[in-house]
Scaffold this motif. Structure first.
Motif, PDB file in Angstrom:
ATOM      1  N   GLY A   1    -104.924  50.097   9.351  1.00 26.69           N
ATOM      2  CA  GLY A   1    -105.459  50.205   8.004  1.00 26.69           C
ATOM      3  C   GLY A   1    -104.965  49.182   7.003  1.00 26.69           C
ATOM      4  O   GLY A   1    -105.340  49.244   5.826  1.00 26.69           O
TER       5      GLY A   1
ATOM      6  N   SER B   1    -105.568  54.796  13.190  1.00 26.68           N
ATOM      7  CA  SER B   1    -105.441  54.965  11.745  1.00 26.68           C
ATOM      8  C   SER B   1    -106.181  53.835  11.047  1.00 26.68           C
ATOM      9  O   SER B   1    -105.935  52.654  11.326  1.00 26.68           O
ATOM     10  CB  SER B   1    -103.955  54.951  11.356  1.00 26.68           C
TER      11      SER B   1
ATOM     12  N   ARG C   1    -108.715  52.627   7.269  1.00 30.93           N
ATOM     13  CA  ARG C   1    -109.298  52.926   5.970  1.00 30.93           C
ATOM     14  C   ARG C   1    -110.735  53.424   6.165  1.00 30.93           C
ATOM     15  O   ARG C   1    -111.360  53.168   7.204  1.00 30.93           O
ATOM     16  CB  ARG C   1    -109.296  51.691   5.071  1.00 30.93           C
TER      17      ARG C   1
ATOM     18  N   ASP D   1    -107.616  57.215   6.314  1.00 32.35           N
ATOM     19  CA  ASP D   1    -106.645  57.428   5.246  1.00 32.35           C
ATOM     20  C   ASP D   1    -107.138  58.531   4.320  1.00 32.35           C
ATOM     21  O   ASP D   1    -108.266  58.472   3.816  1.00 32.35           O
ATOM     22  CB  ASP D   1    -106.444  56.137   4.445  1.00 32.35           C
TER      23      ASP D   1
ATOM     24  N   VAL E   1     -99.189  55.419   4.272  1.00 33.20           N
ATOM     25  CA  VAL E   1    -100.475  56.093   4.091  1.00 33.20           C
ATOM     26  C   VAL E   1    -101.040  56.539   5.435  1.00 33.20           C
ATOM     27  O   VAL E   1    -101.492  57.677   5.598  1.00 33.20           O
ATOM     28  CB  VAL E   1    -101.464  55.179   3.348  1.00 33.20           C
ATOM     29  N   GLY E   2    -101.023  55.645   6.424  1.00 31.28           N
ATOM     30  CA  GLY E   2    -101.526  56.001   7.737  1.00 31.28           C
ATOM     31  C   GLY E   2    -100.690  57.071   8.405  1.00 31.28           C
ATOM     32  O   GLY E   2    -101.219  58.027   8.990  1.00 31.28           O
TER      33      GLY E   2
ATOM     34  N   SER F   1    -101.260  60.400   6.588  1.00 28.60           N
ATOM     35  CA  SER F   1    -102.595  60.931   6.858  1.00 28.60           C
ATOM     36  C   SER F   1    -102.640  61.589   8.232  1.00 28.60           C
ATOM     37  O   SER F   1    -103.267  62.636   8.425  1.00 28.60           O
ATOM     38  CB  SER F   1    -103.642  59.814   6.764  1.00 28.60           C
TER      39      SER F   1
END
Length: 202
Positions: free
Chosen positions: A17, A56, A58, A74, A83-84, A87
């Motif tokens: 991502g 992972s 976006r 995400d 973030v990844g 998530s």
């Protein structure tokens, strides 16, 4: 659901991502190995080793992957690798995660198997020592559920560096007998170095 955290099932997460600003092209699409994109090369390495492999990414990257592969988009705001990780933890909070960055072109199943064999689920994480600075490698590591819970707390407090979370908690650090497999390729120059000096694309 696993009732005992110390026996948490191990899933794998390939981090794709990032925005690849230094590379100037998506790192997960670079074909270092026989014209296979890096995300698929890593997916093939991980599939025999863990229960499930997830990618992972976006939300705007979803179309880059074949529909047969499991994605975790995400689901929190931010731009760091946390973030990844978070998530994935949100999607499967009971799982431990073998996390792999997509910019490791020399990685083989030897390093991955070593990491799995050395896993200590009592710790917050199991990570390789970086050959560059002797610090833990957060993006080629196994994160236990409690380690990700601490990462989430730090992230929500504004401290979003996964390496600092590892440094400040009880983790298992291991040395890799194949330290070159931890090489990151983040720039066109580093990509060219790998392609010219290592037999990865033959």
């Amino acid at each position: 659901m696993i009732s005992n955290e110390n026996n948490a099932q191990l899933y794998a997460l390939i981090l794709c991502g990032g925005f690849s600003k230094r590379m100037q092209t998506d790192k997960f699409l670079i074909a270092y190995h026989n014209n296979v994109p890096q995300w698929l090369y890593l997916h093939n390495l991980l599939t025999p080793l863990v229960e499930h492999v997830f990618i992972s990414c976006r939300n705007d990257q979803v179309s880059a992957f074949d529909q047969q592969y499991a994605l975790i988009e995400d689901s929190i705001e931010g731009s760091s690798p946390s973030v990844g990780l978070l998530s994935a933890h949100k999607a499967h909070p009971e799982a431990a995660w073998l996390v792999i960055a997509c910019d490791l072109p020399l990685l083989t199943d030897q390093s991955l198997q070593l990491l799995i064999n050395e896993r200590d689920p009592i710790k917050y994480a199991t990570a390789f020592i970086s050959p560059e600075n002797d610090l833990p490698e957060p993006l080629i590591a196994i994160w236990e559920p409690k380690g990700l819970a601490v990462l989430r707390e730090n992230f929500e407090s504004g401290f979003n560096c996964p390496r600092k979370t590892l440094i400040n908690n009880n983790i298992k650090l291991i040395s890799n007998q194949l330290p070159h497999e931890q090489l990151n390729a983040n720039t066109p120059e580093e990509m060219d170095y790998v392609l010219k000096n290592w037999k990865v694309n033959s």
